[in-house]
Design an enzyme around this catalytic site. Sequence first.
Site, PDB file in Angstrom:
ATOM      1  N   ARG A   1       0.876  -1.333   0.089  1.00 18.86           N
ATOM      2  CA  ARG A   1      -0.104   0.006  -0.003  1.00 18.86           C
ATOM      3  C   ARG A   1       0.913   1.187  -0.150  1.00 18.86           C
ATOM      4  O   ARG A   1       2.051   1.261   0.405  1.00 18.86           O
ATOM      5  CB  ARG A   1      -0.804  -0.123   1.390  1.00 18.86           C
ATOM      6  CG  ARG A   1      -1.931  -1.097   1.159  1.00 18.86           C
ATOM      7  CD  ARG A   1      -3.030  -0.521   0.323  1.00 18.86           C
ATOM      8  NE  ARG A   1      -4.360  -1.439  -0.153  1.00 18.86           N
ATOM      9  CZ  ARG A   1      -4.380  -2.564  -0.818  1.00 18.86           C
ATOM     10  NH1 ARG A   1      -3.465  -2.838  -1.553  1.00 18.86           N
ATOM     11  NH2 ARG A   1      -5.459  -3.374  -0.884  1.00 18.86           N
TER      12      ARG A   1
ATOM     13  N   HIS B   1      -1.026   0.861 -10.263  1.00 15.39           N
ATOM     14  CA  HIS B   1      -1.847   0.146  -9.228  1.00 15.39           C
ATOM     15  C   HIS B   1      -2.432  -1.051 -10.049  1.00 15.39           C
ATOM     16  O   HIS B   1      -3.508  -1.098 -10.020  1.00 15.39           O
ATOM     17  CB  HIS B   1      -2.770   1.071  -8.550  1.00 15.39           C
ATOM     18  CG  HIS B   1      -3.248   0.305  -7.286  1.00 15.39           C
ATOM     19  ND1 HIS B   1      -3.551   1.168  -5.978  1.00 15.39           N
ATOM     20  CD2 HIS B   1      -3.551  -1.149  -6.864  1.00 15.39           C
ATOM     21  CE1 HIS B   1      -3.803   0.082  -5.056  1.00 15.39           C
ATOM     22  NE2 HIS B   1      -3.870  -1.203  -5.460  1.00 15.39           N
TER      23      HIS B   1
END
Length: 307
Positions: free
Chosen positions: A222, A270
Amino acid sequence: MLLFACEGVDEAAWADALRGAAPDVALRLWPEAGDPLDVTFGVAWNNPPGFWRAFPNLRAIFSLGAGVDGLLADPTLPDVPLVRMVDPSLADGMVEFVVMRALHHHRLMHVYEQQQLTATWRPVRPPLIGRRRVGVMGLGELGGRCARALAGLGFQVRGWSRSPRTLPDVETYHGEAGLAAFAEGCEILVCLLPLTHATQGALNAALFEHLAEGACLIQVGRGAHLVEEDLLAALASGRIAAATLDVFGVEPLPPGHPFWRYPGVRVVPHAAAFTYPETAAGIIAANIRRLLRGEAANDVVDRSAGY
């Protein structure tokens, strides 16, 4: 009734897959939620804070992704089972990506990319794969699969997790006390940690100091795991030679951010791994059937741990 409320995904594909996997469950697609009292199950992704408190009869919330930190950040999230996505296709995709980038760095392709910019012809011999030290932070569903895959290729693999774990052909460490020993001399570092208060900022200058000189980073956890200023300093000093970054503190990554153009840094939007409706819908449907039978769902998040 199941409400699908996920931003930025192929809604039509998910609707078809969910209807096929759970034909006996009524499906609504946000913003067509109908009467909030009818909603008993929800599929969530990128919802604003306070979204799910509008449905008082919720029995469970299913995350579209493996990470649930965004949902847990909402203080108004209903106190119902929160189920993370554990889907073999998601894990397969992450293994593909991590293996691809680990081999890229192992074979020094980041060096050749920079040589090409100056038309430099200079072969560089990598070490034998069995002597290349790779560290994987996070040994859950995704991290464990990646660590085993890297070990299967012949890398010398270490793994670190919050609590003790054992994996075949992987030297494991755990807890704060084991972190420095885990990182010491690692040449490729892979981050697949869940995001919790304890892991926020885990990729920092203190950790980088333990890596081998000229190490490479693969960040697929993350964005909040990484202290960006510390990585830029490590790149400038040569402690880290190259980095593959898939997640960021701000997404999309702003056009003026130095990562876009920094030598040796590869920015991925991502996209390391995806949740596929063709496989994940069946997993959601199976958990709904378990709950309707009065059984516990699989892969319920421990909110106190954050994953």
